[in-house]
Design an enzyme around this catalytic site. Structure first.
Site, PDB file in Angstrom:
ATOM      1  NE  ARG A  55     -20.674  19.721 -18.972  1.00 16.68           N
ATOM      2  CZ  ARG A  55     -20.275  18.577 -18.428  1.00 16.68           C
ATOM      3  NH1 ARG A  55     -21.180  17.783 -17.900  1.00 16.68           N
ATOM      4  NH2 ARG A  55     -19.014  18.229 -18.414  1.00 16.68           N
ATOM      5  CD  GLU A  92      -9.889  18.110 -13.129  1.00 15.27           C
ATOM      6  OE1 GLU A  92     -10.908  18.433 -13.765  1.00 15.27           O
ATOM      7  OE2 GLU A  92      -9.684  18.467 -11.962  1.00 15.27           O
TER       8      GLU A  92
HETATM    9  P1  AMP Z   1      -9.845  19.665 -19.766  1.00 16.10           P
HETATM   10  O1  AMP Z   1      -9.536  18.992 -21.063  1.00 16.10           O
HETATM   11  O2  AMP Z   1      -9.054  19.093 -18.639  1.00 16.10           O
HETATM   12  O3  AMP Z   1      -9.719  21.165 -19.868  1.00 16.10           O
HETATM   13  O4  AMP Z   1     -11.334  19.314 -19.410  1.00 16.10           O
HETATM   14  C1  AMP Z   1     -12.382  20.038 -19.951  1.00 16.10           C
HETATM   15  C2  AMP Z   1     -13.535  19.161 -20.298  1.00 16.10           C
HETATM   16  O5  AMP Z   1     -13.777  18.173 -19.310  1.00 16.10           O
HETATM   17  C3  AMP Z   1     -14.795  19.976 -20.395  1.00 16.10           C
HETATM   18  O6  AMP Z   1     -15.549  19.465 -21.495  1.00 16.10           O
HETATM   19  C4  AMP Z   1     -15.493  19.768 -19.086  1.00 16.10           C
HETATM   20  O7  AMP Z   1     -16.857  19.602 -19.283  1.00 16.10           O
HETATM   21  C5  AMP Z   1     -14.871  18.516 -18.488  1.00 16.10           C
HETATM   22  N1  AMP Z   1     -14.316  18.724 -17.148  1.00 16.10           N
HETATM   23  C6  AMP Z   1     -13.014  18.590 -16.770  1.00 16.10           C
HETATM   24  N2  AMP Z   1     -12.839  18.796 -15.470  1.00 16.10           N
HETATM   25  C7  AMP Z   1     -14.069  19.096 -14.989  1.00 16.10           C
HETATM   26  C8  AMP Z   1     -14.567  19.442 -13.685  1.00 16.10           C
HETATM   27  N3  AMP Z   1     -13.756  19.516 -12.608  1.00 16.10           N
HETATM   28  N4  AMP Z   1     -15.880  19.693 -13.566  1.00 16.10           N
HETATM   29  C9  AMP Z   1     -16.695  19.626 -14.636  1.00 16.10           C
HETATM   30  N5  AMP Z   1     -16.294  19.309 -15.879  1.00 16.10           N
HETATM   31  C10 AMP Z   1     -15.002  19.043 -16.060  1.00 16.10           C
END
Ligand code: AMP
Length: 167
Positions: A55, A92
């Site tokens: 995205r 996550e």
């Molecule tokens: P993070 O590395 O944990 O900050 O995760 C960010 C990446 O994972 C981004 O590319 C988001 O598109 C995706 N992502 C993580 N958690 C979510 C969530 N709760 N909803 C949507 N996308 C998420």
């Protein structure tokens, strides 16, 4: 924008509240406002915008056009040819690998990193490491939605993070 944001409990795994920004991107006014705000926030401060698969690509393309700057694609592992840099990191949900091709920009180029959601910050932090290892400088991070309770900002370090909406 809050009314356009869709949330899906237990997707893609139990316990995860998935935030879907596709309805935001599908609204022409909202999409344009997002691109303008992220580009304007760091106007004159970046030579390239790096979008994180997938995205983040939508955002990077728009910002690159608006700011008339270079666009970098930070891809998931195994999709890029040639000499690539690799960073492994925790998500996550699960773990992941991101990659960047080397030699696309002059050394010292100033890069703005963009993605849709800042959750734990692992994805952006890994991208910042790729940018630094490629010889560039991360000057800012722009995301549409910040999941504030996960405190992803703390993983990004001293680089300024601009988010359009925090929940
Ligand atoms: P993070 O590395 O944990 O900050 O995760 C960010 C990446 O994972 C981004 O590319 C988001 O598109 C995706 N992502 C993580 N958690 C979510 C969530 N709760 N909803 C949507 N996308 C998420």
């Amino acid at each position: 924008m809050n009314t356009l944001l869709a949330s899906y409990p237990d997707f893609p795994l139990p316990g995860i509240l998935f935030r879907d920004l596709n309805p935001v991107f599908a609204d022409a006014v909202a999409f344009r406002a997002i691109i303008d705000e992220l580009a304007e926030k760091h106007r004159g401060q970046f030579d390239a915008v790096a979008g994180i698969e997938a995205r983040g690509f939508l955002l990077a393309a728009g910002i690159g056009y608006a700011a008339q700057c270079a666009v970098l694609a930070v891809r998931k592992g195994g999709k890029l040819p040639g000499t690539v840099l690799t960073e492994e990191y925790d998500l996550e949900y699960g773990s992941a690998r991101l990659e960047l091709e080397v030699g696309q920009l002059p050394a010292g180029s100033r890069v703005l990193i963009v993605d849709d959601v800042l959750a734990t910050g692992g994805t952006v932090a890994a991208t910042a490491r790729l940018v630094e290892r490629a010889g560039y400088v991360t000057v800012g991070v722009g995301v549409v939605l910040e999941l504030a309770d996960l405190d992803g900002r703390s993983r990004v370090g001293a680089v300024p993070v601009h988010t359009i909406v925090a929940v």
